[in-house]
Design a protein around this motif. Structure first.
Motif, PDB file in Angstrom:
ATOM      1  N   ASN A 124      -2.736  -3.633  -7.123  1.00 46.34           N
ATOM      2  CA  ASN A 124      -2.109  -4.199  -5.728  1.00 46.34           C
ATOM      3  C   ASN A 124      -2.939  -4.783  -5.285  1.00 46.34           C
ATOM      4  O   ASN A 124      -4.888  -5.080  -5.413  1.00 46.34           O
ATOM      5  CB  ASN A 124      -2.140  -2.735  -4.476  1.00 46.34           C
ATOM      6  CG  ASN A 124      -1.305  -2.919  -3.413  1.00 46.34           C
ATOM      7  OD1 ASN A 124      -1.513  -4.188  -3.792  1.00 46.34           O
ATOM      8  ND2 ASN A 124      -1.644  -2.043  -2.565  1.00 46.34           N
TER       9      ASN A 124
ATOM     10  N   THR B 123       1.289  -1.109   0.108  1.00 42.27           N
ATOM     11  CA  THR B 123       0.019  -0.031   0.017  1.00 42.27           C
ATOM     12  C   THR B 123       0.775   1.329  -0.060  1.00 42.27           C
ATOM     13  O   THR B 123       0.578   2.161  -0.464  1.00 42.27           O
ATOM     14  CB  THR B 123      -0.536  -0.053   1.007  1.00 42.27           C
ATOM     15  OG1 THR B 123      -1.845  -0.825   1.711  1.00 42.27           O
ATOM     16  CG2 THR B 123      -1.800   1.242   1.205  1.00 42.27           C
TER      17      THR B 123
ATOM     18  N   GLN C 204     -10.003   0.553  -2.745  1.00 41.44           N
ATOM     19  CA  GLN C 204     -10.142  -0.938  -2.289  1.00 41.44           C
ATOM     20  C   GLN C 204     -11.787  -0.902  -1.636  1.00 41.44           C
ATOM     21  O   GLN C 204     -12.280  -1.706  -2.460  1.00 41.44           O
ATOM     22  CB  GLN C 204      -9.166  -1.060  -1.042  1.00 41.44           C
ATOM     23  CG  GLN C 204      -9.074  -2.875  -0.346  1.00 41.44           C
ATOM     24  CD  GLN C 204      -8.480  -3.185   0.973  1.00 41.44           C
ATOM     25  OE1 GLN C 204      -7.688  -2.017   0.764  1.00 41.44           O
ATOM     26  NE2 GLN C 204      -8.730  -4.334   0.903  1.00 41.44           N
TER      27      GLN C 204
ATOM     28  N   ASP D 145      -5.715  -0.495  -5.885  1.00 43.49           N
ATOM     29  CA  ASP D 145      -5.795  -0.991  -5.041  1.00 43.49           C
ATOM     30  C   ASP D 145      -6.593  -1.954  -4.287  1.00 43.49           C
ATOM     31  O   ASP D 145      -8.231  -1.699  -3.725  1.00 43.49           O
ATOM     32  CB  ASP D 145      -6.147   0.079  -3.481  1.00 43.49           C
ATOM     33  CG  ASP D 145      -4.923  -0.480  -2.029  1.00 43.49           C
ATOM     34  OD1 ASP D 145      -4.612  -1.685  -2.262  1.00 43.49           O
ATOM     35  OD2 ASP D 145      -5.718   0.009  -1.626  1.00 43.49           O
TER      36      ASP D 145
END
Lengths: 245, 255
Positions: free
Chosen positions: B194, B41, B85, B162
């Motif tokens: 990610n 992150t 996210q 993310d």
């Protein structure tokens, strides 16, 4: 040391708030929304509290006048002075720190927790200007709220005094007019403007820089209320000393 | 293209990124993988400019981030799209308003042009009949699609994601992965994702960077990762029973 760090960080935040402005056609809508949330949405509680506190001030004053040598118009005079000088500008601001301040901290804090602030930054938006500046501008209307509070506080005092037969309407109105200093109105609104700025920025600071999750949003709202109240009381003391002392 | 040269990042006593260098090419789906706490992150946020590295360089199409002033950095961010996210949709705005937001902020398009463009990308992410709904009224998979639509509406050069399929069911996760992969190739975007989802690695990992304790432990493609002998990588990749069985089958087939 942490207090000093936060103090510096607060002023750095203010610098950023006033830099790189958001497009006017977007900002205009944000300001209108904040006026609705912060000003219009607070009128109910301010009206309610001001009216009844004004009444209580009048009754308390009347009940504490024992000597027949003290004129009855003092009830009106004391109500006016209490409401205009302290109750409306200062105590309404403390109430607003609880209502508006908590709302600002929790709404910005939630945006932080849910990465909405990061999303703004990643897009190249000056998030501080976007989030805090409209609140500062909206709270420029805060003196109007306080003017309403003053009017209703005195009205509440008049109704309580007359209907409770503590004094006559003529005596009360005489008390309202006697030894009136227009500078006191200036003093009250000068304080109000300073408090409006504090109400917009300190809760924003605690919301914007909060870390953690949902629990921390609640904690930040509480901390923000405490510090906003403390700063309002300190600034109140300083302005009173400067303008009236 | 994003070139990362020996970046370090420390928070207090915690040395999170320890000299990472790599290259993310345009038109390819680049994945950053690693265990929780490996620095993924922080690395992604450094690429986004949300963290400034203490040492090292990040070059965006040969433009050095460290040499940019604040206006240039803000302009660079206008070339980036990000899928967070949790989607990070603005919850007071409808789906259409969310997607139109970057256009309203930065483009000189008229209202109708903005709506057309927003509707185009909303259709591109296969989302329909949701324009007037609030983020809280749509499913997690739909929120991810809206987030992708918002990220690409301004024609970004760089797309960062993310954990784009966290919290999604396996089928929706594959759909989201494929959507990002298609968009990357279609618009020649430099995409960096990610993730710790091995399905994503297998499906769309054209380049994979594996981080361990802030170091780049390994890099390669989705074909190479299943053949590597790097102990840390194999430990990560075959941590699930499913992948252990897949490996066993592969070894049996080879032998």
């Amino acid at each position: 040391m942490q207090y000093l760090k936060n103090f510096g960080k607060y002023f750095l935040m203010l610098r950023e708030v006033f830099s790189k402005p958001t497009k006017w056609n977007i900002m205009k809508n944000l300001i209108l929304k904040e006026i609705d949330d912060l000003i219009y949405g607070s009128l109910g509680i301010i009206i309610f509290i001001s009216f009844f506190i004004g009444g209580v001030v009048a009754i308390q004053t009347a009940l504490n006048i024992d000597s027949p040598l003290i004129p009855k118009y003092l009830v009106g005079f004391t109500t006016r002075q209490s409401v205009i000088l302290e109750f409306s500008p200062t105590f309404c601001s403390i109430i607003m720190a609880g209502k508006v301040g908590s709302y600002i901290t929790s709404s910005i804090g939630t945006m932080r927790v849910t990465e909405q602030i990061d999303a703004l930054e990643v897009m190249g938006v000056n998030s501080l200007n976007y989030l805090v500046f409209p609140k500062i501008i909206a709270l420029l209307l805060y003196p109007f709220v306080i003017a309403i509070s003053m009017y209703l506080g005195i009205l509440g005092g008049w109704l309580a005094a007359v209907m409770g037969e503590y004094t006559t309407s003529a005596e009360f109105v005489k008390g309202l007019q006697i030894d009136f200093k227009p500078f006191h109105i200036f003093y009250a609104f000068a304080k109000t403007m300073a408090f409006a700025f504090i109400l917009a920025t300190i809760p924003s600071f605690y919301g914007y820089y909060m870390k953690g999750g949902a629990l921390e949003v609640g904690k930040a709202a509480t901390t923000s209320f405490v510090w906003t109240s403390v700063v309002i009381i300190i600034v109140n003391y300083l302005l009173t000393q400067m303008l009236l002392g | 293209m994003i070139e990362v040269k020996n970046i370090h990042k420390t928070f207090g006593q915690n040395h999170v990124l320890k000299g990472i260098s790599t290259l993310f090419e345009a038109g390819k789906t680049n994945l950053i993988i690693g265990q929780s706490g490996s620095g993924k992150t922080v690395f992604l946020k450094s690429l986004l400019g949300l963290h400034t590295p203490d040492e090292g360089e990040i070059l965006y199409s040969d433009r050095r981030y460290s040499e940019m002033d604040s206006t240039q950095r803000r302009n660079l961010r206008k070339e980036m799209g990000m899928v967070f996210q949790g989607s990070a949709l603005f919850d007071s705005m409808t789906v259409l308003e969310n997607v139109m937001f970057p256009l309203k902020m930065f483009s000189k398009m008229s209202e109708s042009e903005m709506k057309d463009r927003a509707n185009f990308v909303i259709n591109r992410v296969n989302l329909s009949n949701a324009n007037d709904r609030l983020p809280s009224e749509i499913s997690g998979g739909m929120q991810k699609r809206v987030a992708i639509a918002r990220a690409i509406v301004n024609n970004p050069k760089y797309l960062f994601c993310d954990e784009p399929n966290s919290g999604l069911d396996p089928k929706t996760a594959i759909v989201i992965d494929n959507l990002i992969h298609e968009i990357t190739a279609e618009y020649n975007i430099t995409t960096v994702i990610n993730t710790h989802d091995m399905n994503s690695v297998m499906e769309i990992g054209e380049k994979i960077v594996f981080l361990k304790n802030g170091h780049k432990e390994w890099e390669g493609t989705n074909k190479e990762i299943f053949k590597t002998d790097n102990a840390a990588v194999t430990d990560f990749v075959y941590s699930s029973e499913l992948f252990k069985k897949v490996r066993q089958m592969y070894i049996e087939e080879r032998d």
